[in-house]
Design a protein around this motif. Structure first.
Motif, mmCIF file in Angstrom:
data_model
loop_
_atom_site.group_PDB
_atom_site.id
_atom_site.type_symbol
_atom_site.label_atom_id
_atom_site.label_comp_id
_atom_site.label_asym_id
_atom_site.label_seq_id
_atom_site.Cartn_x
_atom_site.Cartn_y
_atom_site.Cartn_z
ATOM 1 N N GLY A 37 34.440 67.779 36.554
ATOM 2 C CA GLY A 37 33.608 68.924 36.854
ATOM 3 C C GLY A 37 32.431 68.513 37.734
ATOM 4 N N TRP A 38 31.590 69.453 38.049
ATOM 5 C CA TRP A 38 30.508 69.198 38.985
ATOM 6 C C TRP A 38 29.502 68.195 38.438
ATOM 7 C CZ3 TRP A 38 25.424 70.291 37.891
ATOM 8 C CH2 TRP A 38 25.185 71.114 36.797
ATOM 9 N N ARG A 39 29.321 68.111 37.143
ATOM 10 C CA ARG A 39 28.340 67.186 36.590
ATOM 11 C C ARG A 39 28.765 65.728 36.731
ATOM 12 N NH1 ARG A 39 26.499 70.347 31.118
ATOM 13 N NH2 ARG A 39 25.417 72.011 32.209
ATOM 14 N N SER A 40 30.032 65.465 36.864
ATOM 15 C CA SER A 40 30.492 64.081 36.968
ATOM 16 C C SER A 40 30.539 63.587 38.411
ATOM 17 C CB SER A 40 31.879 63.942 36.350
ATOM 18 O OG SER A 40 32.831 64.653 37.129
ATOM 19 N N ARG A 41 30.319 64.475 39.366
ATOM 20 C CA ARG A 41 30.358 64.081 40.779
ATOM 21 C C ARG A 41 28.989 63.566 41.221
ATOM 22 N NH1 ARG A 41 33.106 69.145 41.006
ATOM 23 N NH2 ARG A 41 35.330 68.754 40.941
ATOM 24 N N PRO A 42 28.989 62.550 42.097
ATOM 25 C CA PRO A 42 27.694 62.041 42.590
ATOM 26 C C PRO A 42 27.002 63.113 43.422
ATOM 27 C CG PRO A 42 29.560 60.799 43.514
ATOM 28 C CD PRO A 42 30.113 61.827 42.594
ATOM 29 N N ARG A 43 25.679 63.156 43.302
ATOM 30 C CA ARG A 43 24.872 64.143 44.039
ATOM 31 C C ARG A 43 23.684 63.435 44.718
ATOM 32 N NH1 ARG A 43 26.039 66.046 39.185
ATOM 33 N NH2 ARG A 43 24.028 65.661 38.245
ATOM 34 N N ASP A 44 23.246 64.008 45.777
ATOM 35 C CA ASP A 44 22.013 63.522 46.400
ATOM 36 C C ASP A 44 20.840 64.114 45.643
ATOM 37 O OD1 ASP A 44 23.375 62.168 48.385
ATOM 38 O OD2 ASP A 44 23.461 63.928 49.684
#
Length: 90
Positions: free
Chosen positions: A82-89
């Motif tokens: 899900g979106w929480r496990s993806r790296p983010r800037d």
């Protein structure tokens, strides 16, 4: 014919009667059976009773293997993505 309280729809019984049934079809039938079980019943107890009922006469049947796999306890549910496990800037 009397209904089996462990298999009221007769799904497991019919799986054992189908010639040439494969593991994939057995898993699908098992899932349908499992989803139709009452919440208050222990699935491990029901599966053990089904193994006791069908496995002696059908030790090499794919449904016997699927039932044995169903006896294995699964671990606790965990997040897989899900979106929480993806790296983010940041």
């Amino acid at each position: 014919m009397q209904r089996d309280p462990l298999d009221p729809k007769g799904l497991i019984r019919e799986a054992y009667r189908i010639d040439g049934i494969g593991p994939g079809e057995c898993r699908s039938i098992f899932l349908d059976w499992a989803l139709s079980q009452p919440q208050e019943d222990s699935p491990q107890v029901a599966i053990a009773a089904l193994i006791e009922q069908y496995a002696p006469d059908n030790p090499d049947h794919p449904m016997t293997q699927v039932l044995r796999e169903g006896m294995e306890k699964s671990g606790p549910a965990r997040r897989r993505g899900g979106w929480r496990s993806r790296p983010r800037d940041v």
